[in-house]
Motif scaffolding. Structure first.
Motif, PDB file in Angstrom:
ATOM      1  N   LEU A   1      -6.166  -2.215  -7.934  1.00 50.26           N
ATOM      2  CA  LEU A   1      -5.109  -3.054  -7.399  1.00 50.26           C
ATOM      3  C   LEU A   1      -4.936  -2.751  -5.912  1.00 50.26           C
ATOM      4  CD1 LEU A   1      -2.754  -5.064  -8.116  1.00 50.26           C
ATOM      5  CD2 LEU A   1      -1.287  -3.018  -8.208  1.00 50.26           C
ATOM      6  N   PRO A   2      -5.028  -3.773  -5.045  1.00 48.67           N
ATOM      7  CA  PRO A   2      -4.925  -3.518  -3.599  1.00 48.67           C
ATOM      8  C   PRO A   2      -3.518  -3.082  -3.177  1.00 48.67           C
ATOM      9  CG  PRO A   2      -5.991  -5.645  -4.037  1.00 48.67           C
ATOM     10  CD  PRO A   2      -5.386  -5.173  -5.334  1.00 48.67           C
ATOM     11  N   LEU A   3      -3.460  -2.334  -2.099  1.00 48.11           N
ATOM     12  CA  LEU A   3      -2.213  -1.919  -1.458  1.00 48.11           C
ATOM     13  C   LEU A   3      -1.190  -1.373  -2.450  1.00 48.11           C
ATOM     14  CD1 LEU A   3      -1.869  -5.003   0.923  1.00 48.11           C
ATOM     15  CD2 LEU A   3      -2.765  -2.732   1.500  1.00 48.11           C
ATOM     16  N   PRO A   4      -1.577  -0.389  -3.268  1.00 44.26           N
ATOM     17  CA  PRO A   4      -0.638   0.115  -4.275  1.00 44.26           C
ATOM     18  C   PRO A   4       0.560   0.805  -3.649  1.00 44.26           C
ATOM     19  CG  PRO A   4      -2.553   1.546  -4.125  1.00 44.26           C
ATOM     20  CD  PRO A   4      -2.851   0.341  -3.285  1.00 44.26           C
ATOM     21  N   ARG A   5       1.722   0.575  -4.243  1.00 49.07           N
ATOM     22  CA  ARG A   5       2.925   1.286  -3.825  1.00 49.07           C
ATOM     23  C   ARG A   5       2.909   2.685  -4.417  1.00 49.07           C
ATOM     24  NH1 ARG A   5       5.258  -3.207  -6.537  1.00 49.07           N
ATOM     25  NH2 ARG A   5       5.439  -5.055  -5.220  1.00 49.07           N
ATOM     26  N   ASP A   6       3.814   3.528  -3.950  1.00 49.19           N
ATOM     27  CA  ASP A   6       3.851   4.904  -4.455  1.00 49.19           C
ATOM     28  C   ASP A   6       4.059   4.942  -5.962  1.00 49.19           C
ATOM     29  OD1 ASP A   6       3.453   5.913  -1.931  1.00 49.19           O
ATOM     30  OD2 ASP A   6       5.576   6.327  -1.548  1.00 49.19           O
ATOM     31  N   ASP A   7       4.908   4.025  -6.487  1.00 49.84           N
ATOM     32  CA  ASP A   7       5.173   4.056  -7.922  1.00 49.84           C
ATOM     33  C   ASP A   7       4.080   3.363  -8.741  1.00 49.84           C
ATOM     34  OD1 ASP A   7       5.674   1.441  -7.233  1.00 49.84           O
ATOM     35  OD2 ASP A   7       7.679   1.348  -8.130  1.00 49.84           O
ATOM     36  N   GLU A   8       3.032   2.893  -8.060  1.00 50.58           N
ATOM     37  CA  GLU A   8       1.904   2.272  -8.754  1.00 50.58           C
ATOM     38  C   GLU A   8       0.676   3.187  -8.782  1.00 50.58           C
ATOM     39  OE1 GLU A   8       2.798  -2.449  -7.812  1.00 50.58           O
ATOM     40  OE2 GLU A   8       1.609  -1.274  -6.381  1.00 50.58           O
ATOM     41  N   ARG A   9       0.820   4.410  -8.265  1.00 46.94           N
ATOM     42  CA  ARG A   9      -0.283   5.365  -8.268  1.00 46.94           C
ATOM     43  C   ARG A   9      -0.076   6.400  -9.371  1.00 46.94           C
ATOM     44  NH1 ARG A   9       1.016   5.169  -2.619  1.00 46.94           N
ATOM     45  NH2 ARG A   9      -0.561   4.064  -1.401  1.00 46.94           N
ATOM     46  N   PRO A  10      -1.110   6.803 -10.088  1.00 51.68           N
ATOM     47  CA  PRO A  10      -2.505   6.360  -9.999  1.00 51.68           C
ATOM     48  C   PRO A  10      -2.780   5.055 -10.760  1.00 51.68           C
ATOM     49  CG  PRO A  10      -2.323   8.029 -11.681  1.00 51.68           C
ATOM     50  CD  PRO A  10      -0.948   7.897 -11.080  1.00 51.68           C
ATOM     51  N   GLY A  11      -1.777   4.527 -11.432  1.00 54.59           N
ATOM     52  CA  GLY A  11      -1.941   3.278 -12.165  1.00 54.59           C
ATOM     53  C   GLY A  11      -2.279   3.519 -13.622  1.00 54.59           C
ATOM     54  N   PRO A  12      -2.137   2.478 -14.449  1.00 54.37           N
ATOM     55  CA  PRO A  12      -2.411   2.616 -15.887  1.00 54.37           C
ATOM     56  C   PRO A  12      -3.893   2.890 -16.151  1.00 54.37           C
ATOM     57  CG  PRO A  12      -1.218   0.571 -15.387  1.00 54.37           C
ATOM     58  CD  PRO A  12      -1.694   1.121 -14.089  1.00 54.37           C
ATOM     59  N   ALA A  13      -4.169   3.548 -17.269  1.00 52.42           N
ATOM     60  CA  ALA A  13      -5.551   3.772 -17.682  1.00 52.42           C
ATOM     61  C   ALA A  13      -6.177   2.449 -18.114  1.00 52.42           C
ATOM     62  CB  ALA A  13      -5.599   4.774 -18.826  1.00 52.42           C
ATOM     63  N   CYS A  14      -7.432   2.256 -17.743  1.00 46.23           N
ATOM     64  CA  CYS A  14      -8.175   1.052 -18.121  1.00 46.23           C
ATOM     65  C   CYS A  14      -9.264   1.455 -19.108  1.00 46.23           C
ATOM     66  CB  CYS A  14      -8.785   0.407 -16.875  1.00 46.23           C
ATOM     67  SG  CYS A  14      -9.641  -1.159 -17.179  1.00 46.23           S
ATOM     68  N   TYR A  15      -9.651   0.515 -19.972  1.00 44.77           N
ATOM     69  CA  TYR A  15     -10.659   0.836 -20.982  1.00 44.77           C
ATOM     70  C   TYR A  15     -12.004   1.195 -20.346  1.00 44.77           C
ATOM     71  CZ  TYR A  15     -13.263  -3.545 -20.455  1.00 44.77           C
ATOM     72  OH  TYR A  15     -14.027  -4.567 -19.966  1.00 44.77           O
ATOM     73  N   CYS A  16     -12.217   0.801 -19.071  1.00 44.87           N
ATOM     74  CA  CYS A  16     -13.484   1.098 -18.406  1.00 44.87           C
ATOM     75  C   CYS A  16     -13.599   2.568 -18.017  1.00 44.87           C
ATOM     76  CB  CYS A  16     -13.663   0.212 -17.175  1.00 44.87           C
ATOM     77  SG  CYS A  16     -12.589   0.639 -15.772  1.00 44.87           S
ATOM     78  N   GLY A  17     -12.495   3.324 -18.161  1.00 40.88           N
ATOM     79  CA  GLY A  17     -12.510   4.743 -17.841  1.00 40.88           C
ATOM     80  C   GLY A  17     -11.824   5.094 -16.538  1.00 40.88           C
ATOM     81  N   ARG A  18     -11.468   4.064 -15.750  1.00 33.48           N
ATOM     82  CA  ARG A  18     -10.774   4.303 -14.493  1.00 33.48           C
ATOM     83  C   ARG A  18      -9.282   4.049 -14.661  1.00 33.48           C
ATOM     84  NH1 ARG A  18     -15.372   1.222 -13.287  1.00 33.48           N
ATOM     85  NH2 ARG A  18     -16.983   2.335 -12.106  1.00 33.48           N
TER      86      ARG A  18
END
Length: 301
Positions: free
Chosen positions: A161-178
């Motif tokens: 996700l571009p330009l993540p805010r502080d509360d969006e880091r590191p972000g939800p886990a994705c099935y792709c492993g990232r």
């Protein structure tokens, strides 16, 4: 005449199109769950039945999840995992005893349909977006799908996700492993989870949008966050691809608010003068039929 087949996880849909784009026949059957071989046999049966009804042999296009790997010739990245690791194009041509069979990713087929005679008709560059259980995309340039060196062109859902805010880091886990992939933020299940965490209520994505329209403050806040994330993600596509039109598909494409709010928000993220952005954000003309129509359009007139 051309046959289009949409090979989905739960159903196989096929139709016959005349050269003028009119529909001659349509058929839908459940996708077998027992094996890969049963799936191939079911596709062959749909083709035979459609040709019998049309009274003619047709060229065949098939849209499927995942992609055919240029390195191995095998299906990869399909959420219908029984397809992965198999040479689907080779097996279908052998089973049908013909070579006039073309395959493409299902999101590419959606984009081809909407570029050919759908919402993006007449546009040189169209980006087709799937916002549903997952997040996918397809790129069409002058009527032809862009496949790419790794057969992953348009797979914007597995960029961060571009330009993540502080509360969006590191972000939800994705099935792709990232973590923090666009898909992990913008899929239907992700949007529903965000609302459930904020409200304690379990609503479908379209119901959240209806609640926001009715004045529900939490629903409005969640919908605004969704629109801003979608605007950031699509702005990165515009900056890279500069399309004439972006057409939304999938379940969330039925939310009218997206078409009003997201273009207002992406003005802050696109690398251009704020009031000069001409890329259009559009609902699909063919709705749920775009995938199967796009598969047929893999064969131009």
């Amino acid at each position: 005449m051309r046959i289009g087949i949409d090979l989905g996880g739960t159903k196989i849909e096929g139709l016959v199109l005349d050269d003028d784009g009119s529909e001659r026949a349509r058929l839908r059957v459940p996708t077998p769950r027992e094996s890969y071989e049963a799936t191939v046999a079911a596709v062959v049966s749909v083709v035979r039945d459609l040709e019998r009804e049309a009274g003619a042999r047709c060229r065949i296009g098939l849209g499927h999840p995942g992609a055919i790997s240029p390195a191995t010739g095998l299906v990869k990245n399909a959420n219908s995992t029984r397809l992965n690791g198999h040479p689907l194009d080779v097996d279908l041509k052998r089973a049908l005893s013909r070579e006039d069979v073309r395959l493409s990713n299902d999101a590419n087929c959606f984009a081809v349909s909407e570029a050919a005679d759908g919402a993006g008709a007449g546009s040189s560059v169209v980006f087709g977006v799937i916002l549903g259980t997952g997040v996918g995309g397809g790129i069409v340039i002058d009527g032809k799908p862009l496949i790419g060196a790794h057969a992953i062109a348009g797979e914007w859902g597995h960029n961060a996700l571009p330009l993540p805010r502080d509360d969006e880091r590191p972000g939800p886990a994705c099935y792709c492993g990232r973590r923090g992939c666009v898909e992990s933020w913008l899929s239907g299940p992700a949007f529903q989870k965000q609302f459930a965490q904020a409200s304690g209520r379990d609503l479908r994505a379209t119901d959240i949008a209806e609640a926001a329209k009715s004045g529900d403050a939490l629903a409005s806040k969640c919908l605004e966050n969704y629109c801003d994330r979608l605007a950031r993600a699509l702005a990165s596509v515009i900056n890279l691809l500069d399309p004439d039109a972006i057409v939304l598909g999938g379940g969330l494409s039925k939310i009218p608010h997206l078409y009003e709010r997201v273009p207002e928000l992406w003005k802050d993220y696109v690398f251009s003068e704020r009031d000069s952005i001409v890329t259009r954000l559009l609902p699909p003309r063919h709705g749920d039929s775009s995938g199967v129509r796009g598969a047929a359009w893999l064969w131009p007139i």
